[in-house]
Design an enzyme around this catalytic site. Structure first.
Site, PDB file in Angstrom:
ATOM      1  N   PHE A  33      50.060  24.009 -48.979  1.00  9.72           N
ATOM      2  CA  PHE A  33      51.441  24.311 -49.329  1.00  9.72           C
ATOM      3  C   PHE A  33      51.522  25.630 -50.110  1.00  9.72           C
ATOM      4  CE2 PHE A  33      55.054  24.089 -52.190  1.00  9.72           C
ATOM      5  CZ  PHE A  33      56.077  23.878 -51.281  1.00  9.72           C
ATOM      6  N   THR A  34      50.625  25.776 -51.101  1.00 15.17           N
ATOM      7  CA  THR A  34      50.628  27.012 -51.900  1.00 15.17           C
ATOM      8  C   THR A  34      50.273  28.208 -51.016  1.00 15.17           C
ATOM      9  OG1 THR A  34      49.729  25.582 -53.611  1.00 15.17           O
ATOM     10  CG2 THR A  34      49.841  27.933 -54.123  1.00 15.17           C
ATOM     11  N   ASP A  36      50.808  28.557 -47.807  1.00 15.10           N
ATOM     12  CA  ASP A  36      51.971  28.885 -46.977  1.00 15.10           C
ATOM     13  C   ASP A  36      53.051  29.590 -47.785  1.00 15.10           C
ATOM     14  OD1 ASP A  36      50.797  27.842 -44.806  1.00 15.10           O
ATOM     15  OD2 ASP A  36      51.833  25.910 -44.873  1.00 15.10           O
ATOM     16  N   SER A  81      22.858  40.854 -21.721  1.00 15.52           N
ATOM     17  CA  SER A  81      22.657  39.411 -21.852  1.00 15.52           C
ATOM     18  C   SER A  81      21.180  39.151 -22.111  1.00 15.52           C
ATOM     19  CB  SER A  81      23.139  38.698 -20.606  1.00 15.52           C
ATOM     20  OG  SER A  81      22.430  39.205 -19.509  1.00 15.52           O
ATOM     21  N   GLU A 112      17.895  31.340 -33.847  1.00 12.46           N
ATOM     22  CA  GLU A 112      19.330  31.071 -34.031  1.00 12.46           C
ATOM     23  C   GLU A 112      19.796  30.085 -32.976  1.00 12.46           C
ATOM     24  OE1 GLU A 112      21.255  34.818 -33.396  1.00 12.46           O
ATOM     25  OE2 GLU A 112      19.868  35.806 -34.763  1.00 12.46           O
ATOM     26  N   LYS A 114      22.215  29.131 -29.882  1.00 16.67           N
ATOM     27  CA  LYS A 114      22.921  29.868 -28.836  1.00 16.67           C
ATOM     28  C   LYS A 114      24.277  29.194 -28.645  1.00 16.67           C
ATOM     29  CE  LYS A 114      22.327  31.762 -24.235  1.00 16.67           C
ATOM     30  NZ  LYS A 114      23.586  31.339 -23.647  1.00 16.67           N
ATOM     31  N   ASP A 116      27.906  28.459 -27.165  1.00 15.33           N
ATOM     32  CA  ASP A 116      28.391  28.455 -25.787  1.00 15.33           C
ATOM     33  C   ASP A 116      29.887  28.764 -25.724  1.00 15.33           C
ATOM     34  OD1 ASP A 116      28.351  28.206 -23.091  1.00 15.33           O
ATOM     35  OD2 ASP A 116      28.280  26.021 -23.060  1.00 15.33           O
ATOM     36  N   ARG A 135      33.334  40.997 -23.383  1.00 14.00           N
ATOM     37  CA  ARG A 135      32.137  41.568 -22.768  1.00 14.00           C
ATOM     38  C   ARG A 135      32.479  42.307 -21.471  1.00 14.00           C
ATOM     39  NH1 ARG A 135      28.175  40.212 -19.114  1.00 14.00           N
ATOM     40  NH2 ARG A 135      26.137  41.033 -19.705  1.00 14.00           N
ATOM     41  N   GLU A 172      30.240  35.211 -30.873  1.00 10.42           N
ATOM     42  CA  GLU A 172      30.767  34.326 -29.843  1.00 10.42           C
ATOM     43  C   GLU A 172      32.086  33.713 -30.300  1.00 10.42           C
ATOM     44  OE1 GLU A 172      28.590  34.594 -27.489  1.00 10.42           O
ATOM     45  OE2 GLU A 172      28.873  32.908 -26.113  1.00 10.42           O
ATOM     46  N   TYR A 224      26.530  37.129 -34.584  1.00 13.46           N
ATOM     47  CA  TYR A 224      25.065  37.091 -34.559  1.00 13.46           C
ATOM     48  C   TYR A 224      24.394  38.433 -34.320  1.00 13.46           C
ATOM     49  CZ  TYR A 224      26.517  36.418 -29.693  1.00 13.46           C
ATOM     50  OH  TYR A 224      27.141  36.528 -28.485  1.00 13.46           O
ATOM     51  N   LYS A 287      14.739  36.088 -31.619  1.00  9.32           N
ATOM     52  CA  LYS A 287      14.803  37.555 -31.686  1.00  9.32           C
ATOM     53  C   LYS A 287      13.689  38.068 -32.587  1.00  9.32           C
ATOM     54  CE  LYS A 287      19.840  37.401 -31.388  1.00  9.32           C
ATOM     55  NZ  LYS A 287      21.077  37.363 -32.144  1.00  9.32           N
ATOM     56  N   LYS A 311      17.151  27.450 -23.124  1.00 11.84           N
ATOM     57  CA  LYS A 311      18.315  26.597 -22.828  1.00 11.84           C
ATOM     58  C   LYS A 311      17.950  25.117 -22.970  1.00 11.84           C
ATOM     59  CE  LYS A 311      21.403  28.301 -20.175  1.00 11.84           C
ATOM     60  NZ  LYS A 311      22.771  28.775 -20.273  1.00 11.84           N
ATOM     61  N   CYS A 405      48.704   5.092  -0.359  1.00 11.94           N
ATOM     62  CA  CYS A 405      48.734   4.949  -1.811  1.00 11.94           C
ATOM     63  C   CYS A 405      48.274   3.545  -2.226  1.00 11.94           C
ATOM     64  CB  CYS A 405      50.150   5.204  -2.316  1.00 11.94           C
ATOM     65  SG  CYS A 405      50.294   4.945  -4.091  1.00 11.94           S
ATOM     66  N   CYS A 408      51.550   1.737  -3.778  1.00 12.88           N
ATOM     67  CA  CYS A 408      52.788   1.406  -3.065  1.00 12.88           C
ATOM     68  C   CYS A 408      52.631   1.447  -1.550  1.00 12.88           C
ATOM     69  CB  CYS A 408      53.912   2.338  -3.507  1.00 12.88           C
ATOM     70  SG  CYS A 408      53.703   4.016  -2.917  1.00 12.88           S
ATOM     71  N   CYS A 423      50.870  10.997  -3.459  1.00 13.32           N
ATOM     72  CA  CYS A 423      51.721   9.956  -2.906  1.00 13.32           C
ATOM     73  C   CYS A 423      53.143  10.511  -2.986  1.00 13.32           C
ATOM     74  CB  CYS A 423      51.615   8.672  -3.730  1.00 13.32           C
ATOM     75  SG  CYS A 423      52.949   7.523  -3.341  1.00 13.32           S
ATOM     76  N   CYS A 429      57.190   4.587  -6.322  1.00  6.98           N
ATOM     77  CA  CYS A 429      55.803   4.194  -6.573  1.00  6.98           C
ATOM     78  C   CYS A 429      55.656   3.861  -8.072  1.00  6.98           C
ATOM     79  CB  CYS A 429      54.911   5.355  -6.151  1.00  6.98           C
ATOM     80  SG  CYS A 429      53.178   5.120  -6.483  1.00  6.98           S
TER      81      CYS A 429
HETATM   82  S1  IVH Z   1      22.199  37.991 -28.924  1.00  2.00           S
HETATM   83  C1  IVH Z   1      21.195  41.896 -26.807  1.00  2.00           C
HETATM   84  N1  IVH Z   1      22.545  35.683 -30.134  1.00  2.00           N
HETATM   85  O1  IVH Z   1      24.433  34.377 -25.032  1.00  2.00           O
HETATM   86  C2  IVH Z   1      21.344  40.521 -27.274  1.00  2.00           C
HETATM   87  N2  IVH Z   1      23.573  35.990 -28.018  1.00  2.00           N
HETATM   88  O2  IVH Z   1      22.950  35.942 -22.369  1.00  2.00           O
HETATM   89  C3  IVH Z   1      22.730  40.124 -27.473  1.00  2.00           C
HETATM   90  N3  IVH Z   1      24.944  34.086 -27.281  1.00  2.00           N
HETATM   91  O3  IVH Z   1      25.993  37.273 -23.905  1.00  2.00           O
HETATM   92  C4  IVH Z   1      22.978  38.682 -27.547  1.00  2.00           C
HETATM   93  N4  IVH Z   1      24.597  32.822 -29.055  1.00  2.00           N
HETATM   94  O4  IVH Z   1      27.315  35.721 -25.381  1.00  2.00           O
HETATM   95  C5  IVH Z   1      22.827  36.416 -29.034  1.00  2.00           C
HETATM   96  N5  IVH Z   1      22.795  33.721 -31.341  1.00  2.00           N
HETATM   97  C6  IVH Z   1      23.071  34.446 -30.268  1.00  2.00           C
HETATM   98  C7  IVH Z   1      23.898  33.970 -29.232  1.00  2.00           C
HETATM   99  C8  IVH Z   1      24.114  34.775 -28.109  1.00  2.00           C
HETATM  100  C9  IVH Z   1      25.212  32.931 -27.898  1.00  2.00           C
HETATM  101  C10 IVH Z   1      25.462  34.459 -25.961  1.00  2.00           C
HETATM  102  C11 IVH Z   1      26.000  35.849 -25.844  1.00  2.00           C
HETATM  103  C12 IVH Z   1      25.198  36.554 -24.782  1.00  2.00           C
HETATM  104  C13 IVH Z   1      24.530  35.411 -24.079  1.00  2.00           C
HETATM  105  C14 IVH Z   1      23.120  35.763 -23.689  1.00  2.00           C
END
Ligand code: IVH
Length: 666
Positions: A33-34, A36, A81, A112, A114, A116, A135, A172, A224, A287, A311, A405, A408, A423, A429
């Site tokens: 509330f505050t 807003d 990627s 880290e 990943k 999605d 991208r 992301e 990231y 990395k 993955k 159907c 009906c 239908c 129906c």
């Molecule tokens: S690093 C050059 N770190 O996964 C490296 N990517 O194919 C740049 N993604 O297009 C990406 N979590 O959209 C990196 N912790 C993470 C990530 C991440 C998700 C996605 C990102 C990238 C795809 C990799």
């Protein structure tokens, strides 16, 4: 005493901090509330001081007008990627290759999650977000800055004073599970196509041309990757720690390790623990931590050599397909559902999965009795992803999609270019009739809240209602169970009576025209004003409405071509439902705006843009699109575009707020 200008600056600073506390740290220090109230105060002061416009003000997070399209911009650094791995052996291969490429030098790996979602590149200059780009093809992407500004976890203004003057932050954009579930539930109720997973939902949202809608969808973002010249920190992990201090939300659980065993432990931990995260993840990313070492390793044409993704395996089970049932929705869509032998999958017992449509069934050549693989990947609803043909035995019958159907008995139809069977017996129906009435009374439609699905069911079964118009013929005696429920019966009748005041745009939505959701109903109602104009509109005229595409236009045309629908509308109209937008109170008359050329910009509170246009014309003025020396004044709502503001200022054109304008025309 602070001046209003000083107060604006102070409020912006405070609100940025509260926003960070709430969304990034999850540790709010004031109540909603505050918050807003402060935001509201800032908005009013900004309205009164258009000269203090700031594209990064906390008020910009609400999202403004519809955009026409996204500008395509080139990435300063291409967005690459990662190459994928699927098992620990491939991870070990990566680890060994790194060691070899670094000639046996010691190295650390940053592990880290990943995420999605969809990747985004954010550019900051002097501590302010100046641009956000998707991208795209990796070289060029869409400028989605206006949408990204609505994401509360992305800082518009940075904290501290040790951030680089110019840099890019990549990460992301995600739709949290909770938001995704709610959104799909709403879409299910409206029979709009569901998003398959949060990634698609986030992507569809971020690419929407309506930033105000994006703001409502509560997207999130995890960052990231920090990129830029002259950043004197060598470790990737340490760079992200610094970014955290500047206000960015960095992924959870990031760890620096220096052995393969620790990497495996990280994988095993998150393979289980990720299920408790608020957002979807599909793997982990490894990395090389030192940027110097990263540079010495370089890139292949598509991927960095210093990073890979691992993955997670989607959880999958084999089970028997026992039968297929068919559900009929409110608009007559027939959806086949697989009934399977119950199987435990990712912690829940699964016994049903959608088979989508006939094409889906054919693509797997499914037979009753088949053993099928079910998977829960990024999706919450389990999916059939394959058939174990070795378990098929002679005599098993292929699934034949039903021809009539199940509710009906009417012959089903499949329209050209569409995957679903329908239908066509929409007025006879039972699930369609009841579904239509349930939709009609829903909160966002006619809001007859004292009725619910069970009552609808019972009224229908007693023969009291066969369509939505019958609701308006109900009497207390019909529904008071012989006097036993006099009070609740009166409540129902009162609520039905009250619904006659519901505005036309919601009545239009309530009619349940296939594919016409809440937003398109509003846009159509505003454009055509009343039911007769809408009824007479051609597909081409309908297509002129923002957000209305071929499918909606065709559906509207076919709805009004059906005599049964016209008869229903006529009945509803005769009972007193609103079939036209309200005429602006007697219309402000006179010619106070005679000879004035007026530009409208921004988002308005009291009236829609079209209503303001109509008022200007009614009062003798002229509404134009762009500011020139001839413009008499700009009627500015919230979030007036920055280029318009600059132009108005440079030409000395006056800017009137909504309230000032209404005062002027009284
Ligand atoms: S690093 C050059 N770190 O996964 C490296 N990517 O194919 C740049 N993604 O297009 C990406 N979590 O959209 C990196 N912790 C993470 C990530 C991440 C998700 C996605 C990102 C990238 C795809 C990799």
């Amino acid at each position: 005493m602070a001046t209003e200008q000083e107060r604006i600056i102070e409020l912006r600073k405070e609100l940025h901090q509260h926003n960070y506390n709430y969304y990034v740290l999850n540790a709010p220090q004031i109540d909603d509330f505050t918050f807003d109230a402060l935001l509201h105060e800032l908005q009013s002061l900004e309205n009164a001081h258009p000269e203090m416009y700031d594209a990064n003000s906390p008020t910009q997070r609400v999202g403004s007008d519809l955009q026409e399209s996204f500008e395509q911009v080139a990435h300063v650094y291409p967005m690459l990627s990662l190459s994928n791995t699927y098992n620990k052996q491939e991870v070990a291969d990566f680890y060994n290759t790194v060691s070899k490429l670094l000639n046996g030098e010691e190295f650390e790996i940053c592990c880290e999650l990943k995420y999605d979602g969809l990747s985004i590149s954010l550019r900051y200059e002097d501590g302010k977000l100046v641009r956000a780009v998707t991208r795209g093809d990796g070289t060029r992407g869409d400028d989605v800055t206006a949408n990204v500004k609505t994401i509360k976890t992305i800082p518009l203004v940075l904290q501290g004073n040790d951030y680089p003057v110019v840099f890019e932050m990549r990460g992301e954009v995600l739709m949290p599970w909770k938001v995704f579930d709610k959104l799909n539930e709403e879409r299910r109720q409206q029979e709009e196509p569901l998003f398959a997973n949060p990634r698609n939902a986030a992507s569809g949202t971020l690419k929407s041309l309506n930033p105000a809608l994006v703001a409502k969808r509560s997207l999130d973002a995890y960052l990231y990757y920090l990129l830029g010249e002259d950043i004197n920190i060598d470790g990737h992990f340490e760079r992200l720690e610094a970014a955290k201090r500047w206000g960015f939300k960095i992924g959870e659980g990031m760890r620096k390790v220096s052995s393969l065993e620790d990497i495996y432990a990280f994988i095993d931990y998150w393979d289980v623990e990720r299920k408790n995260l608020p957002v979807a993840t599909d793997g982990i990313v490894l990395k090389v931590n030192s940027l110097k070492q990263q540079q010495s390793m370089g890139f292949t044409a598509k991927n960095p050599r210093w990073a890979i993704a691992y993955k997670f395996k989607a959880e999958r089970e084999l089970t028997k397909l026992e039968s297929v049932s068919y559900q009929v929705g409110r608009t007559g869509t027939v959806t086949p559902v697989a009934n399977m032998e119950p199987v435990l999958l990712a912690g829940t017992v699964v016994k049903r999965a959608t088979l989508n449509n006939e094409d889906f069934i054919k693509s797997f050549d499914l037979h009753i009795g088949d053993y099928v693989y079910v998977e829960k990947g990024g999706e919450i609803i389990p999916k059939i992803v394959g058939v174990e043909l070795s378990k098929r035995t002679a005599g098993m019958q292929p699934i034949e999609f039903i021809k009539t159907c199940p509710e009906c008995g009417t012959q089903l139809v499949r329209y050209e270019g569409q995957a679903a069977y329908y239908c066509p017996n929409d007025m006879g129906c039972p699930p369609q009739i009841k579904g239509k009435i349930e939709h009609f009374i829903a909160r966002k439609a006619m809001n007859i809240d004292s009725l619910g699905p069970e009552t609808i069911d019972s009224y229908y079964n007693k023969g009291l209602i066969k369509d939505v118009a019958d609701l308006y013929c109900l009497t207390i005696d019909d529904i008071n169970e012989g006097g036993a429920h006099q009070k609740s019966a009166k409540k129902v009748i009162d609520a039905i009576e009250k619904s006659k005041q519901v505005p036309f745009d919601r009545v239009l939505f309530a009619l349940g025209i296939r594919f016409v959701g809440e937003t398109s109903a509003r846009l159509l109602a505003r454009k055509f004003n009343d039911i007769n104009s809408l009824r007479n509109a051609t597909a081409a005229q309908l297509l002129e409405v923002e957000g209305v595409g071929d499918i909606i236009a065709a559906s509207v045309v076919s709805f009004f071509a059906d005599e049964k629908n016209i008869a229903l509308i006529e009945r509803l109209e005769s009972y007193g439902l609103q079939m036209a937008m309200p005429v602006i109170e007697e219309g402000p008359k006179g010619n106070v705006l005679e000879g004035k050329t007026i530009v409208i910009s921004g988002v308005f509170t009291h009236h829609s843009r079209d209503e303001y246009k109509a008022m200007i014309e009614q009062l003798g003025g002229k509404n134009t699109g762009s500011i020139s020396a001839k413009t008499s004044f700009v009627l500015a709502g919230d979030n007036m575009g920055p280029s318009k503001l600059q132009k108005a200022e440079s030409l000395g054109v006056k800017i009137l707020s909504e309230d000032e304008f209404l005062e002027m025309i009284k």
